[in-house]
Design a protein around this motif. Structure first.
Motif, PDB file in Angstrom:
ATOM      1  N   ARG A 154       0.747  -1.159  -0.250  1.00  8.11           N
ATOM      2  CA  ARG A 154      -0.273  -0.481  -0.261  1.00  8.11           C
ATOM      3  C   ARG A 154       0.882   1.512  -0.062  1.00  8.11           C
TER       4      ARG A 154
ATOM      5  N   ASN B 162      -5.574  -1.704  12.243  1.00 10.03           N
ATOM      6  CA  ASN B 162      -5.582  -2.078  11.366  1.00 10.03           C
ATOM      7  C   ASN B 162      -6.984  -1.635  11.195  1.00 10.03           C
ATOM      8  N   ASN B 163      -7.463  -1.692  10.124  1.00 10.99           N
ATOM      9  CA  ASN B 163      -9.051  -0.680  10.018  1.00 10.99           C
ATOM     10  C   ASN B 163      -9.849  -2.536  10.315  1.00 10.99           C
ATOM     11  N   ALA B 164      -9.131  -3.108   9.901  1.00  6.81           N
ATOM     12  CA  ALA B 164      -9.869  -4.831  10.147  1.00  6.81           C
ATOM     13  C   ALA B 164      -9.739  -4.130  12.235  1.00  6.81           C
TER      14      ALA B 164
ATOM     15  N   ILE C 248     -13.826  -7.335   1.720  1.00  7.72           N
ATOM     16  CA  ILE C 248     -12.496  -6.628   1.391  1.00  7.72           C
ATOM     17  C   ILE C 248     -11.867  -7.872   1.281  1.00  7.72           C
TER      18      ILE C 248
ATOM     19  N   PHE D  77     -11.283 -10.745   4.830  1.00  8.02           N
ATOM     20  CA  PHE D  77     -12.918  -9.530   5.689  1.00  8.02           C
ATOM     21  C   PHE D  77     -13.733  -9.817   5.407  1.00  8.02           C
TER      22      PHE D  77
ATOM     23  N   VAL E  81     -21.659   0.412   6.269  1.00  3.07           N
ATOM     24  CA  VAL E  81     -20.395  -0.003   5.602  1.00  3.07           C
ATOM     25  C   VAL E  81     -19.467   0.251   4.195  1.00  3.07           C
ATOM     26  N   HIS E  82     -18.675   1.223   3.726  1.00  2.72           N
ATOM     27  CA  HIS E  82     -18.659   2.007   2.774  1.00  2.72           C
ATOM     28  C   HIS E  82     -18.216   0.823   1.875  1.00  2.72           C
TER      29      HIS E  82
ATOM     30  N   SER F 233     -16.010  -0.059  -0.967  1.00  2.00           N
ATOM     31  CA  SER F 233     -15.158   0.287  -1.422  1.00  2.00           C
ATOM     32  C   SER F 233     -14.834   0.058  -2.570  1.00  2.00           C
TER      33      SER F 233
ATOM     34  N   ASP G  62     -18.019   2.468   8.490  1.00  2.00           N
ATOM     35  CA  ASP G  62     -16.315   1.664   7.884  1.00  2.00           C
ATOM     36  C   ASP G  62     -16.673   2.230   6.897  1.00  2.00           C
TER      37      ASP G  62
ATOM     38  N   GLY H 294     -13.282   2.346   5.056  1.00  2.00           N
ATOM     39  CA  GLY H 294     -12.471   1.750   4.837  1.00  2.00           C
ATOM     40  C   GLY H 294     -11.418   2.288   4.293  1.00  2.00           C
TER      41      GLY H 294
ATOM     42  N   SER I  44      -8.497   3.445   7.367  1.00  2.00           N
ATOM     43  CA  SER I  44      -7.362   3.250   7.399  1.00  2.00           C
ATOM     44  C   SER I  44      -6.142   4.145   7.444  1.00  2.00           C
TER      45      SER I  44
ATOM     46  N   LYS J 184      -4.202   3.995   2.917  1.00  2.00           N
ATOM     47  CA  LYS J 184      -4.890   3.684   1.548  1.00  2.00           C
ATOM     48  C   LYS J 184      -4.706   5.170   1.806  1.00  2.00           C
TER      49      LYS J 184
END
Ligand SMILES: *Cc1c(COP(=O)(O)O)cnc(C)c1O
Length: 463
Positions: A97, A152-154, A180, A184, A225-226, A228, A258, A260, A292, A295
């Motif tokens: 990333r 992390n975002n998770a 994701i 996830f 939830v976005h 994404s 969320d 993301g 995150s 990202k």
């Protein structure tokens, strides 16, 4: 006939003799006797196997020192190798990333070398919590009341759910049950957090009344939830953030999103597709937002939870926080990255992610034209090398349908064989600094968006 021992075995030199060979002695100095002896033993073993199978010595036995040197180098080589990311995906999860900004790199180096005030307050000489300084900065940048930082975002989503809704129900639209890459999945995270997922609406349309009707005394959270990494188009309806926030207030149930890949700034000002900003959602009354660090933010791997003080405090005190917390290197890198956002005018230059995303097609085009002649001269007999327009992706699930005009060098096999192309891709993956491209439509594409030093690529490709 009696079986005689093969005379080849007697040609295997003894370890002791090898260690004292003038060409091998310097290796002992550099790598130490333990590693050298173990490596030589393994080489002896390889020779024995070779003799048994083929009744001959392997070629490398002509020069043990060279063979040893190669093996030692391979053994010491790091598994995490820098590569050229010419895949066309800027935030490539498999390639790590976001690239960090120089001030973030310096900040990490500093906290690695020296003790730091991680959980130590200099004025009170006591223990503070490790997110404090960063939380203040995040609040300043986003208007949030408080913040929490995790691995992390998770982890952020897991911790949020475990704190706010463990043993209770969480209402989510059927259109937002995201997966994701890398396992996830929202329904699975719910289970791990001890929550019961209550799906409402349909894949393409969810209305406010769907959420309303799902609410009962077991409901602990209304969540969005976005979406994404996909988009649902056509006959669709989703409940707006402000409507959901208002419903939460009315029914005294917290709300969360969320995101993301939340962006701290308005991407549209750089000509990029607009991406949800945490600040906007907090302004609309959502209680908690997660996103995150690596990202669109352009920082280290991290998960950020923003929102109401009361909830963030509960999250900070949850036992899982300890297991999911960020380390000092992450916190240092994140702080230095966020400080760049205090001076947005310079962001485009200083933040590699934004710098790469905002590169104009012309720039990549000029680079391709510049590189083309030498690459054509080198590869021209086996490949048709061209300079062609292409589209880059932002990646990491952000802005899935928007693509950025870019420019690439493309390679088509002169013999028309797909295997020739595969072979070229494999050869480039084997370079000291591997070159990662993308095969599509019978060509190997090197998207130049993420290449800032053309000379370095030439050196790698013209071996
Ligand atoms: C990327 C993403 C995640 C996972 O974030 P990580 O930082 O990779 O753990 C979760 N939810 C959404 C919507 C995402 O886009």
């Amino acid at each position: 006939m009696t079986q005689k021992p093969c005379p080849l075995y007697s040609q295997i030199p003894a370890i002791d003799r090898l260690l004292h060979e003038p060409q091998i002695a310097p290796f002992v100095e550099q790598y130490g006797q333990t590693l050298i002896t173990a490596t030589l033993r393994r080489m002896q073993e390889q020779v024995r196997i070779n003799i048994k199978q083929y009744q001959e010595l392997p070629d490398w036995c002509d020069n043990w020192a060279v063979a040893l040197g190669q093996r030692l180098e391979r053994k010491q080589a790091l598994a995490l190798k820098p590569v050229f990311n010419l895949s066309g995906t800027v935030l490539h999860t498999n390639l790590g990333r976001a690239l960090l900004a120089e001030p973030a790199i310096e900040a990490v180096t500093q906290v690695m070398r020296s003790p730091v005030t991680l959980e130590y307050s200099l004025n009170g000489a006591g223990r503070g919590h490790r997110d404090r300084a960063l939380a203040n900065l995040l609040c300043e940048l986003t208007g949030s009341e408080d913040a929490c930082i995790v691995n992390n975002n998770a982890a952020a989503v897991l911790l949020l759910l475990a704190t706010v809704a463990s043993g209770k129900q969480v209402v989510v639209s059927r259109g937002e049950l995201v997966e994701i890459g890398g396992a996830f999945r929202i329904p699975d995270v719910m289970v791990q957090a001890g929550c019961q997922l209550v799906e409402v609406g349909t894949t393409n349309r969810t209305h406010l009344r769907d959420y309303q009707q799902a609410i009962n005394e077991e409901t602990a959270l209304l969540m969005k939830v976005h979406t994404s990494n996909y988009s649902i188009e056509g006959f669709t309806a989703e409940v707006s953030v402000s409507e959901l926030a208002a419903l939460g207030v009315k029914s005294q149930i917290p709300t969360a999103i969320d995101l993301g890949s939340g962006s701290m700034i308005n991407m549209a000002q750089y000509g990029l597709p607009a991406e949800p900003m945490p600040r906007d959602y907090l302004d609309q009354g959502i209680d908690l937002v997660t996103f995150s660090g690596d990202k669109l933010l352009g920082g280290p791997q991290a998960g950020i939870i923003l929102g109401k003080k009361q909830w963030i405090e509960a999250i900070q005190h949850h036992p899982l926080k300890r297991a999911l917390r960020a380390d000092k290197m992450t916190l240092a890198a994140l702080e230095a990255t966020l400080r760049l956002y205090q001076r947005p005018e310079q962001l485009c230059r200083q933040l590699p992610t934004l710098r790469l995303l905002t590169r104009q097609q012309q720039e990549m085009h000029d680079m391709a034209q510049q590189l083309l002649p030498e690459i054509q001269a080198y590869y021209g007999d086996r490949f048709i090398v061209r300079s062609e327009p292409c589209y880059s992706q932002i990646g990491s699930g952000s802005l899935p349908i928007d693509r950025l005009p870019s420019w690439a060098l493309t390679f088509a096999a002169a013999d028309g064989q797909g295997s020739t192309l595969e072979q070229l891709a494999r050869c480039w993956r084997g370079l000291a600094k591997p070159v990662i491209g993308r095969i599509s439509g019978g060509r190997l594409w090197l998207d130049l968006r993420c290449l800032e030093d053309g000379k370095e690529l030439l050196q790698a490709l013209l071996l």
